[in-house]
Motif scaffolding. Structure first.
Motif, mmCIF file in Angstrom:
data_model
loop_
_atom_site.group_PDB
_atom_site.id
_atom_site.type_symbol
_atom_site.label_atom_id
_atom_site.label_comp_id
_atom_site.label_asym_id
_atom_site.label_seq_id
_atom_site.Cartn_x
_atom_site.Cartn_y
_atom_site.Cartn_z
ATOM 1 N N ARG A 151 0.828 -1.211 0.000
ATOM 2 C CA ARG A 151 0.000 0.000 0.000
ATOM 3 C C ARG A 151 0.866 1.266 0.000
ATOM 4 O O ARG A 151 0.807 2.083 0.932
ATOM 5 N N GLU A 179 -6.299 2.095 -6.263
ATOM 6 C CA GLU A 179 -5.173 2.616 -5.486
ATOM 7 C C GLU A 179 -5.280 4.131 -5.325
ATOM 8 O O GLU A 179 -4.983 4.674 -4.256
ATOM 9 N N ARG A 182 -7.781 4.904 -2.743
ATOM 10 C CA ARG A 182 -7.224 4.636 -1.418
ATOM 11 C C ARG A 182 -6.390 5.809 -0.917
ATOM 12 O O ARG A 182 -6.158 5.968 0.285
#
Length: 323
Positions: A151, A179, A182
């Protein structure tokens, strides 16, 4: 000093007498998706390697999260190199787990993350399959998953779509969007302009090692002269009718029924303005089509058709093998 995920300031890199990157400056703001665009050989990969400290610039400065690239800030980065390579004897789950642990994740969290990514991308049934036994497309997906497993705050993807079939290209686009949602900042290089058109907040274009554009998609399209294509029944002089109204009009060689014309649009004019003027002039309209701007057209306008032809080089071809 900027603490943006990445900033390059007047960066130059030479290999002998060849200048691969020439006085390049740009910044990647936090939270954006940036497309790093240009044909093969434009200097994209060299620029990314300098961004990660893999090679030093001959001139200029590279800053990663406000500091020179080093182990501490590199742990916040996920990097997918253009040259793919995995340990052939490791299985898919262990490969992703290994790379996640290199970035600081615990063994438990890394393995759980590997299982999660494999399931969400349709590779759950192949988690214990050796890389050497996977198809080329599957192995490439495993490498992409290894890049984002920890991450990272900042993803750098060098030609991530190269070699993927259309279905897996879409899967990768979905991963990039996830992503970004996020909170990750993403910089990806590509010579396929369509991916950037669908994904990017901003683009940086390179040609022969030099930056030719840095801005939003709207900024890029604004460099083009916009227009609309109109087909009329034969015998109507559209140039004579619209010229006094301030429109630039000329005949085109478009094939089809009737006579084809192109109306150039001045700044502030839209296709609807051209259509309104055509109808008010009493023109016998058969067809009307606003021109759609494309990034490839922008690139051609900036560097010329010969340079843009490299965008269709065989290196960008999609692999025949699918997952």
């Amino acid at each position: 000093m900027s603490d943006a995920p990445l900033s390059l300031t007047h960066v130059t890199k030479r290999f002998g007498g060849f200048t691969a990157v020439n006085d390049l400056s740009f910044e990647v703001p936090a939270g954006q998706i940036i497309g790093f665009l240009g044909p093969n050989g434009a200097g994209k990969s060299t620029s990314l390697r300098m961004s990660l400290g893999v090679m030093p610039p001959d001139a200029g400065e590279v800053r990663l999260f406000g500091a020179a690239p080093e182990l501490k800030n590199l742990k916040r980065v996920g990097f997918l190199p253009e040259e793919r390579g995995l340990y052939k004897k490791m299985n898919a789950r262990d490969t992703i787990t290994y790379f996640a642990r290199l970035k600081g994740m615990s063994a438990h969290d890394a393995r759980a993350r590997a299982d999660e990514l494999l399931e969400t991308t349709g590779l759950g049934a192949f988690r214990t399959t050796r890389i050497s036994k996977l198809s080329k497309g599957m192995a490439q997906k495993v490498q992409i998953l290894s890049t984002l497993a920890h991450r990272p705050d900042f993803l750098i993807l060098d030609e991530p779509f190269s070699g993927l079939d259309p279905m897996n290209q879409q899967t990768l686009e979905d991963l990039i969007k996830a992503e970004h949602a996020r909170g990750a900042t993403i910089l990806f290089s590509t010579h396929v302009m369509e991916h950037a058109e669908r994904l990017c907040d901003r683009i940086v274009m390179l040609a022969r090692g030099r930056k030719v554009l840095d801005g939003t998609l709207e900024d890029a399209y604004a460099t083009l002269g916009r227009g609309a294509r109109i087909t009329l029944e034969p015998g109507f002089d559209l140039a004579a009718a619209l010229g006094p109204k301030g429109f630039e009009v000329h005949r085109t060689l478009d094939k089809g029924p009737g006579e084809a014309w192109r109306v150039s649009l001045a700044p502030g004019q839209g296709p609807q303005d051209a259509l309104r003027a055509v109808l008010e002039a009493g023109a016998p309209v058969i067809g009307f089509q606003p021109e759609e701007a494309r990034l490839r057209d922008v690139f051609v306008s900036l560097v010329g058709e010969a340079e843009a032809a490299a965008l269709e080089s065989p290196a960008g071809a999609v692999a025949e093998e699918t997952v």
